[in-house]
Design an enzyme around this catalytic site. Structure first.
Site, PDB file in Angstrom:
ATOM      1  N   ASN A   9      46.924  27.742  35.376  1.00  0.00           N
ATOM      2  CA  ASN A   9      47.781  26.624  35.782  1.00  0.00           C
ATOM      3  C   ASN A   9      46.890  25.637  36.531  1.00  0.00           C
ATOM      4  OD1 ASN A   9      49.630  24.905  36.943  1.00  0.00           O
ATOM      5  ND2 ASN A   9      50.602  26.458  38.248  1.00  0.00           N
ATOM      6  N   LYS A  11      47.563  22.770  37.603  1.00  0.00           N
ATOM      7  CA  LYS A  11      48.322  21.956  38.578  1.00  0.00           C
ATOM      8  C   LYS A  11      47.886  20.483  38.484  1.00  0.00           C
ATOM      9  CE  LYS A  11      48.936  26.079  41.319  1.00  0.00           C
ATOM     10  NZ  LYS A  11      49.102  26.694  42.626  1.00  0.00           N
ATOM     11  N   HIS A  95      58.026  27.149  38.769  1.00  0.00           N
ATOM     12  CA  HIS A  95      56.903  27.433  39.665  1.00  0.00           C
ATOM     13  C   HIS A  95      57.324  27.148  41.104  1.00  0.00           C
ATOM     14  CE1 HIS A  95      53.096  27.082  41.742  1.00  0.00           C
ATOM     15  NE2 HIS A  95      52.613  27.866  40.799  1.00  0.00           N
ATOM     16  N   GLU A  97      55.963  25.704  43.495  1.00  0.00           N
ATOM     17  CA  GLU A  97      55.745  24.331  43.988  1.00  0.00           C
ATOM     18  C   GLU A  97      56.857  23.411  43.515  1.00  0.00           C
ATOM     19  OE1 GLU A  97      51.713  24.252  42.603  1.00  0.00           O
ATOM     20  OE2 GLU A  97      51.253  25.751  44.142  1.00  0.00           O
ATOM     21  N   GLU A 167      55.166  35.508  41.509  1.00  0.00           N
ATOM     22  CA  GLU A 167      54.214  34.802  42.356  1.00  0.00           C
ATOM     23  C   GLU A 167      54.757  34.713  43.781  1.00  0.00           C
ATOM     24  OE1 GLU A 167      51.483  32.131  39.872  1.00  0.00           O
ATOM     25  OE2 GLU A 167      53.270  30.968  40.289  1.00  0.00           O
ATOM     26  N   GLY A 173      47.534  29.933  46.491  1.00  0.00           N
ATOM     27  CA  GLY A 173      46.591  28.960  47.037  1.00  0.00           C
ATOM     28  C   GLY A 173      46.152  29.256  48.458  1.00  0.00           C
ATOM     29  N   SER A 213      46.509  33.691  44.229  1.00  0.00           N
ATOM     30  CA  SER A 213      45.130  33.969  44.662  1.00  0.00           C
ATOM     31  C   SER A 213      44.426  35.030  43.824  1.00  0.00           C
ATOM     32  CB  SER A 213      45.106  34.348  46.153  1.00  0.00           C
ATOM     33  OG  SER A 213      45.523  33.247  46.939  1.00  0.00           O
TER      34      SER A 213
HETATM   35  P1  PGA Z   1      46.513  30.270  42.946  1.00  0.00           P
HETATM   36  O1  PGA Z   1      47.834  29.687  42.227  1.00  0.00           O
HETATM   37  O2  PGA Z   1      45.846  31.188  41.960  1.00  0.00           O
HETATM   38  O3  PGA Z   1      45.685  29.078  43.292  1.00  0.00           O
HETATM   39  O4  PGA Z   1      46.993  31.026  44.156  1.00  0.00           O
HETATM   40  C1  PGA Z   1      48.604  30.489  41.397  1.00  0.00           C
HETATM   41  C2  PGA Z   1      49.789  29.702  40.868  1.00  0.00           C
HETATM   42  O5  PGA Z   1      50.359  28.908  41.601  1.00  0.00           O
HETATM   43  O6  PGA Z   1      50.161  29.836  39.670  1.00  0.00           O
END
Ligand code: PGA
Length: 252
Positions: A9, A11, A95, A97, A167, A173, A213
């Site tokens: 992803n 983003k 997601h 976010e 997640e 992140g 992460s």
């Molecule tokens: P990250 O994001 O690996 O940077 O923690 C994962 C995600 O949001 O799909």
């Protein structure tokens, strides 16, 4: 056996040139890889170019979001047919976010899920608890609520076209990855929920990715858990060697 599935992803990162270089690097490095599904989900403005760069490779194309209506006056939105037109196979839905920064609700995610299924896009439906929800012991309640809300009305047959991504929001992140035990506990709960809401066959077939992460150095143990069938990768999907390092974790 569920086939492992690792998706990146991207983003709202990269510019056109670096996105293309990343896609070309992944296409090259994944040549000859077998036994795993790979995908990347670029920002929507780059989906077309990245799709061309990935043509004929082992890496499928996905989008990070879609709108549920087929067309019309929805300024700024993109439809399922548009993404299909550009060669998208997958779409990430719900997601964290989008849920927590952009205010997307389970009801909206549910509409998008149905639109994607109807239009031939395979949804990667994300669920996950906030840190205070985990600390309050509400993790499994949150997961169940998001599962039921986002997947309402999805038939047994349609469920075969859905990937679930667990997640935990506190792990996204932040560098704070869920321990393999913490992740496996929720993945098992999701698998049991699939059996409760559908049946054993569905529960055994649906792939559940872990996200939050994931890096090359923690991927192997996570992916070795019996109910973790792959990863949805953010930060580490922006570098060819890191993404491929995670994929390599599958074969160790
Ligand atoms: P990250 O994001 O690996 O940077 O923690 C994962 C995600 O949001 O799909």
């Amino acid at each position: 056996m569920r086939r492992p599935f690792i998706a990146g992803n991207w983003k709202m990162n990269l510019d056109r040139a670096s996105a293309l270089a990343l896609a070309e690097g992944l296409a090259k490095q994944s040549k000859g890889l077998d036994g795993v599904d790979l995908a990347v989900c670029p920002p929507s403005v780059y989906v077309d170019a990245i799709g061309r760069a990935l043509a004929g490779s082992n890496v499928a194309l996905g989008a990070q979001n879609v709108y549920h209506e087929a067309n019309g006056a929805y300024t700024g939105e993109v439809s399922v047919a548009m993404l299909r037109d550009l060669g998208c196979k997958y779409v990430i839905l719900g997601h964290s976010e989008r849920r927590h920064i952009l205010g997307e609700t389970d009801a909206e995610i549910n509409k998008k899920t149905h639109a994607a299924l109807a239009g031939g896009l395979l949804p990667i439906v994300c669920v996950g608890e906030l840190l205070d929800e985990r600390e309050a012991g509400q993790t499994l309640d949150v997961i169940r609520r998001q599962f039921d809300g986002s997947l309402a009305g999805v038939s047994e047959e349609q469920m075969g076209n859905i990937v679930i991504a667990y997640e935990p929001v506190w792990a996204i992140g932040t560098g704070k990855v869920a321990s393999p035990t913490q992740a496996e506990e929720v993945h098992l709960a999701l698998r049991n929920l699939l059996q409760e809401r559908y049946n054993k066959g569905v529960a055994e077939a649906v792939r559940i990715q872990y996200g939050g992460s994931v890096k090359p150095d923690n991927a192997t143990v996570l992916l070795a858990q019996p109910n973790i069938d792959g990863a949805l990768v953010g930060g580490a999907s922006l570098k060819v060697d890191q993404f491929m390092g995670i994929v390599a974790g599958l074969t160790k």
